[in-house]
Design a protein around this motif. Structure first.
Motif, PDB file in Angstrom:
ATOM      1  N   LEU A 312     137.389   1.102   3.108  1.00 31.96           N
ATOM      2  CA  LEU A 312     138.621   1.882   3.201  1.00 31.96           C
ATOM      3  C   LEU A 312     138.331   3.327   3.609  1.00 31.96           C
ATOM      4  O   LEU A 312     139.075   3.925   4.395  1.00 31.96           O
ATOM      5  CB  LEU A 312     139.360   1.845   1.864  1.00 31.96           C
ATOM      6  CG  LEU A 312     139.995   0.497   1.487  1.00 31.96           C
ATOM      7  CD1 LEU A 312     140.585   0.562   0.091  1.00 31.96           C
ATOM      8  CD2 LEU A 312     141.064   0.110   2.486  1.00 31.96           C
ATOM      9  N   MET A 313     137.259   3.894   3.071  1.00 29.53           N
ATOM     10  CA  MET A 313     136.887   5.253   3.478  1.00 29.53           C
ATOM     11  C   MET A 313     136.598   5.317   4.971  1.00 29.53           C
ATOM     12  O   MET A 313     137.045   6.233   5.676  1.00 29.53           O
ATOM     13  CB  MET A 313     135.653   5.707   2.689  1.00 29.53           C
ATOM     14  CG  MET A 313     135.910   6.047   1.236  1.00 29.53           C
ATOM     15  SD  MET A 313     134.400   6.588   0.417  1.00 29.53           S
ATOM     16  CE  MET A 313     135.006   6.929  -1.238  1.00 29.53           C
ATOM     17  N   LYS A 314     135.852   4.326   5.469  1.00 29.18           N
ATOM     18  CA  LYS A 314     135.557   4.300   6.900  1.00 29.18           C
ATOM     19  C   LYS A 314     136.835   4.173   7.717  1.00 29.18           C
ATOM     20  O   LYS A 314     136.978   4.790   8.777  1.00 29.18           O
ATOM     21  CB  LYS A 314     134.602   3.143   7.209  1.00 29.18           C
ATOM     22  CG  LYS A 314     134.185   3.078   8.671  1.00 29.18           C
ATOM     23  CD  LYS A 314     133.118   2.035   8.899  1.00 29.18           C
ATOM     24  CE  LYS A 314     133.665   0.639   8.764  1.00 29.18           C
ATOM     25  NZ  LYS A 314     132.694  -0.392   9.209  1.00 29.18           N
ATOM     26  N   GLY A 315     137.792   3.388   7.215  1.00 26.76           N
ATOM     27  CA  GLY A 315     139.052   3.234   7.908  1.00 26.76           C
ATOM     28  C   GLY A 315     139.833   4.527   7.998  1.00 26.76           C
ATOM     29  O   GLY A 315     140.405   4.852   9.040  1.00 26.76           O
ATOM     30  N   TYR A 316     139.863   5.287   6.898  1.00 28.63           N
ATOM     31  CA  TYR A 316     140.571   6.562   6.931  1.00 28.63           C
ATOM     32  C   TYR A 316     139.889   7.546   7.881  1.00 28.63           C
ATOM     33  O   TYR A 316     140.561   8.321   8.565  1.00 28.63           O
ATOM     34  CB  TYR A 316     140.638   7.156   5.524  1.00 28.63           C
ATOM     35  CG  TYR A 316     141.700   6.532   4.646  1.00 28.63           C
ATOM     36  CD1 TYR A 316     143.039   6.574   5.021  1.00 28.63           C
ATOM     37  CD2 TYR A 316     141.361   5.885   3.464  1.00 28.63           C
ATOM     38  CE1 TYR A 316     144.018   5.992   4.227  1.00 28.63           C
ATOM     39  CE2 TYR A 316     142.335   5.301   2.666  1.00 28.63           C
ATOM     40  CZ  TYR A 316     143.664   5.360   3.052  1.00 28.63           C
ATOM     41  OH  TYR A 316     144.627   4.779   2.281  1.00 28.63           O
ATOM     42  N   VAL A 317     138.574   7.515   7.934  1.00 29.01           N
ATOM     43  CA  VAL A 317     137.865   8.389   8.874  1.00 29.01           C
ATOM     44  C   VAL A 317     138.189   7.993  10.308  1.00 29.01           C
ATOM     45  O   VAL A 317     138.455   8.852  11.159  1.00 29.01           O
ATOM     46  CB  VAL A 317     136.344   8.332   8.612  1.00 29.01           C
ATOM     47  CG1 VAL A 317     135.599   9.107   9.693  1.00 29.01           C
ATOM     48  CG2 VAL A 317     136.009   8.909   7.248  1.00 29.01           C
ATOM     49  N   ASN A 318     138.194   6.685  10.592  1.00 35.39           N
ATOM     50  CA  ASN A 318     138.491   6.222  11.953  1.00 35.39           C
ATOM     51  C   ASN A 318     139.929   6.503  12.364  1.00 35.39           C
ATOM     52  O   ASN A 318     140.218   6.650  13.554  1.00 35.39           O
ATOM     53  CB  ASN A 318     138.206   4.727  12.063  1.00 35.39           C
ATOM     54  CG  ASN A 318     136.731   4.401  11.965  1.00 35.39           C
ATOM     55  OD1 ASN A 318     135.882   5.269  12.171  1.00 35.39           O
ATOM     56  ND2 ASN A 318     136.410   3.166  11.648  1.00 35.39           N
ATOM     57  N   SER A 319     140.839   6.548  11.389  1.00 33.97           N
ATOM     58  CA  SER A 319     142.250   6.801  11.692  1.00 33.97           C
ATOM     59  C   SER A 319     142.603   8.276  11.628  1.00 33.97           C
ATOM     60  O   SER A 319     143.776   8.633  11.504  1.00 33.97           O
ATOM     61  CB  SER A 319     143.143   6.010  10.728  1.00 33.97           C
ATOM     62  OG  SER A 319     142.898   6.385   9.384  1.00 33.97           O
ATOM     63  N   GLU A 320     141.570   9.128  11.707  1.00 34.62           N
ATOM     64  CA  GLU A 320     141.770  10.578  11.731  1.00 34.62           C
ATOM     65  C   GLU A 320     142.459  11.083  10.456  1.00 34.62           C
ATOM     66  O   GLU A 320     143.255  12.025  10.504  1.00 34.62           O
ATOM     67  CB  GLU A 320     142.584  10.992  12.974  1.00 34.62           C
ATOM     68  CG  GLU A 320     141.970  10.570  14.293  1.00 34.62           C
ATOM     69  CD  GLU A 320     140.599  11.190  14.529  1.00 34.62           C
ATOM     70  OE1 GLU A 320     140.351  12.312  14.025  1.00 34.62           O
ATOM     71  OE2 GLU A 320     139.766  10.552  15.184  1.00 34.62           O
ATOM     72  N   SER A 321     142.128  10.460   9.314  1.00 33.06           N
ATOM     73  CA  SER A 321     142.622  10.937   8.014  1.00 33.06           C
ATOM     74  C   SER A 321     141.443  11.096   7.068  1.00 33.06           C
ATOM     75  O   SER A 321     141.355  10.415   6.029  1.00 33.06           O
ATOM     76  CB  SER A 321     143.653   9.963   7.443  1.00 33.06           C
ATOM     77  OG  SER A 321     144.735   9.788   8.308  1.00 33.06           O
ATOM     78  N   PRO A 322     140.495  11.971   7.414  1.00 37.35           N
ATOM     79  CA  PRO A 322     139.281  12.073   6.594  1.00 37.35           C
ATOM     80  C   PRO A 322     139.538  12.558   5.179  1.00 37.35           C
ATOM     81  O   PRO A 322     138.802  12.202   4.261  1.00 37.35           O
ATOM     82  CB  PRO A 322     138.409  13.061   7.387  1.00 37.35           C
ATOM     83  CG  PRO A 322     139.367  13.827   8.236  1.00 37.35           C
ATOM     84  CD  PRO A 322     140.474  12.896   8.549  1.00 37.35           C
TER      85      PRO A 322
END
Length: 696
Positions: A312-322
């Protein structure tokens, strides 16, 4: 002596009966167990599988050569009456589980890892006193029965083909893979599931999910080679990457209901493959939906695992929501989940995406402190951690911090600096403006690559160095890098890389004031590549060079249009739109078919007279169909003020047969609905290149 084939219990009894004729007691008889993988027996040549057992057997004896039982087993009195029992497990997972059970039971053994593939192929125990009861949890319950050797099994060896497919997959040469697989099918009749799974992975890796699905259905159909859980996991991952989520969920439902071909079981590995693909695509909404639907399979003792939070953390980083990724850490700590190395690496990446290098360094410090506190080497920073920080300091142009973190990475004993890390350091040095520092690191890469070929730099790194020195006008350095690009770089050098290298060499000569050298390079570029894009740095360098040399020395002069001035607007030479005799889109082809015997392309208009597309002769394939159903829409449009040179470039670049000219005021919004005022055709361009007749 080797035991005859049979059940494990019968082997033990036979050994006891054989020893009734000797002076030894049954308890003194020693047996060595050798365990092989069933899946390798089905796909490898029989001799290769036997070799794996031999490796494990000899390695086990040598590893424990001083053990009393080993000494008894190899005693000269017993050397001619050795006893071995050969058993089997289903595959790699079962082999690893067996090794873990033997470790927990305190049974000395050797797990043989075949190199360079680095896969477990065989287990051999330290010779142990007989009997080792077959009902023990440490012993596989199935005897290894090699299948009867047939001409097919003796001849076929698909292991090299699988390795070849993996290599071509890394190079993204899917077409070559398909050709070689088809050739193998013609040679061997049909292939096995292992080979075809590697082909499915190649299709997914290269982004051709349609081909992957077609091959998957061929494998699953009656008479096919069959599919397994790996096949399904690969297809699910491919569907996730292609954003065909509905099809992925439908496949999961068939697996869940037990109607899927091959009867695979719904497992966490299948869910994680699709989940990872969704997260890499930044589709967190569907990822959370997948978690909610199959949470029973993914939860660890009723709570989400660290792996789920990492994804989930990687997903937020990829979706420009770090920042959302950083906030998940608090939720993990509330659930008493300890972050692992991947968690910290993702958090550091998220902080760098936010531009907060101080927070990234805080997580980096916490990571090292916890590793020391818990004596956990798996929590220590790895090469990914350092590479992420290097990129962050490079983007921030913080040269001092970059040098400090690079020095710490070099001094860390448990970190191997790979090619990716070295490349990141060079790129970061160049971003910080330290060409000398980048050159030092680049030299270190070349020095280490002499002993380790995996460190040989990629062409990208050579281009990065050449760009930096070309701007400085260091022609000598750029030329040296240019000459060493082919012999010293690793991987294939694409046409785009070759063109950019030529352009950078010309730019370096121009910036160094060597006009004659730059002119010679430009001449070779024109001869070699036949064109040079004006929008690239090489094109701008060519324009500068033309301006410095003057029109009389221009090497492009013969290629200019002599009948027109390229800077004039296209309106001055265009054909009036009415002269093109456009056709109404609702007309049927059979009513105007003769028009296309004389003309290659005709404009199509709607009832208001607006040009909505172009109908080409090669697209006319249905006499009863309306013209609008066969046209190419929208047409390529330019304004009346566009220069002739730009329109000519457009025609040549995109190989257009006609360009529609619209009035400047009509170019806003959708160009295809604008009122056309003229057209420029390829036939007109050919006439512009015709030499003028000399007056006598």
């Amino acid at each position: 002596m080797s035991q005859p084939t049979g059940e494990v219990g019968s082997v033990v009894d036979a050994s006891s009966r054989n020893n009734e004729n000797s002076a030894e007691k049954p308890d003194d008889v020693v047996v060595q167990y050798v365990v092989l993988r069933r899946d390798l027996i089905d796909s490898w040549p029989l001799g290769s599988v036997v070799t794996q057992g031999c490796h494990a057997s000899v390695a086990a004896i040598w590893s424990f050569k001083d053990d009393p039982v080993t000494l008894q087993y190899c005693d000269p009195q017993h050397i001619d009456s050795m006893h071995k029992v050969t058993l089997e497990v289903k595959g790699e997972t079962q082999m690893m589980n067996l090794s873990e059970k033997l470790k927990l039971g305190g049974i000395s053994h050797k797990l043989w890892m075949e190199q360079p593939e680095n896969i477990p192929t065989s287990v051999s125990t330290l010779v142990t006193p007989l009997p080792l009861h077959p009902s023990s949890s440490f012993v596989p319950t199935r005897r290894c029965y090699p299948r009867r050797a047939t001409p097919y099994s003796r001849r076929i060896n698909l292991k090299p083909l699988t390795s070849r497919i993996v290599l071509l997959t890394r190079r993204r040469q899917l077409g070559q893979i398909v050709e070689e697989v088809e050739a193998a099918k013609k040679r061997y009749g049909r292939l096995n599931t292992i080979v075809m799974n590697s082909v499915l992975e190649a299709c997914v890796h290269c982004g051709n999910i349609d081909l992957a699905l077609r091959m998957f259905h061929e494998m699953a159909e009656p008479g096919g080679i069959g599919v397994d859980s790996i096949s399904y996991a690969t297809i699910l991952k491919g569907l996730g990457k292609a954003r065909r989520i509905d099809e992925a969920f439908q496949m999961l439902e068939t697996i869940e209901h037990g109607t899927a071909a091959g009867n695979p079981k719904l497992s966490s590995s299948l869910i994680y493959g699709l989940l990872d693909a969704l997260i890499n695509a930044g589709d967190l909404r569907r990822a959370n939906g997948l978690l909610a639907r199959y949470d029973i399979l993914l939860l660890d003792h009723g709570t989400p695992s660290v792996l789920i939070y990492n994804l989930l953390m990687k997903g937020y980083v990829n979706s420009e929501s770090p920042q959302a990724a950083i906030n998940l850490l608090d939720e993990m700590l509330r659930l008493r989940l300890e972050p692992d190395r991947l968690t910290y690496n993702t958090l550091i990446h998220a902080c760098i995406k936010c531009g907060d290098l101080d927070a990234a360094m805080k997580f980096f410090k916490d990571m090292k402190e916890k590793a020391e506190e818990y004596y956990d080497d798996f929590l220590q920073p790895d090469v990914v951690t350092y590479t992420t920080l290097v990129k962050g300091f490079g983007d921030a142009k913080d040269l001092l911090s970059l040098q400090d973190i690079y020095l710490e990475m070099k001094l860390c004993d448990n970190v191997f600096i790979d090619r990716t890390a070295f490349t990141a350091v060079v790129d970061a040095m160049l971003k910080c403006g330290s060409t000398n520092g980048a050159l030092c690191v680049f030299g270190e890469i070349l020095k280490r690559s002499g002993a380790n070929e995996v460190l040989r730099p990629k062409p990208h790194l050579y281009l990065s160095m050449m760009r930096a020195f070309a701007v400085q006008g260091d022609y000598g350095m750029v030329r040296n890098l240019y000459l060493r690009l082919w012999p010293d770089s690793s991987g294939s050098i694409s046409k785009a890389v070759q063109q950019e290298a030529d352009n950078l060499l010309m730019e370096a000569a121009l910036n160094a004031g060597q006009l004659d050298e730059a002119l010679g390079i430009l001449s070779s570029i024109v001869r070699r590549w036949k064109a040079i894009p004006w929008t690239t740095s090489g094109g701008m360098a060519a324009v500068r060079l033309e301006a410095l040399l003057g029109f009389s020395k221009s090497i492009l002069r013969p290629h200019l249009l002599t009948k027109v001035i390229p800077s004039e607007p296209i309106e001055s030479i265009m054909i009036r739109f009415e002269a093109t005799r456009p056709l109404l889109g609702t007309l049927q082809l059979k009513n105007v078919v003769m028009r296309f015997f004389n003309e290659q392309v005709v404009p199509i208009v709607d009832y208001r007279g607006s040009c909505i597309g172009l109908l080409h002769r090669e697209d006319c394939n249905n006499l009863d169909a309306p013209l609008v159903s066969m046209m190419r829409s929208p047409p390529t449009c330019v304004s009346t003020t566009t220069s002739i040179g730009r329109v000519v470039d457009l025609v040549l670049e995109k190989k257009l047969k006609m360009v529609i000219v619209v009035h400047c005021g009509n170019l806003s919004g959708s160009s295809y609905s604008s009122k056309a005022v003229g057209a420029f055709t390829r036939a007109q361009l050919y006439r512009l290149f015709e030499p003028e007749q000399q007056l006598l």
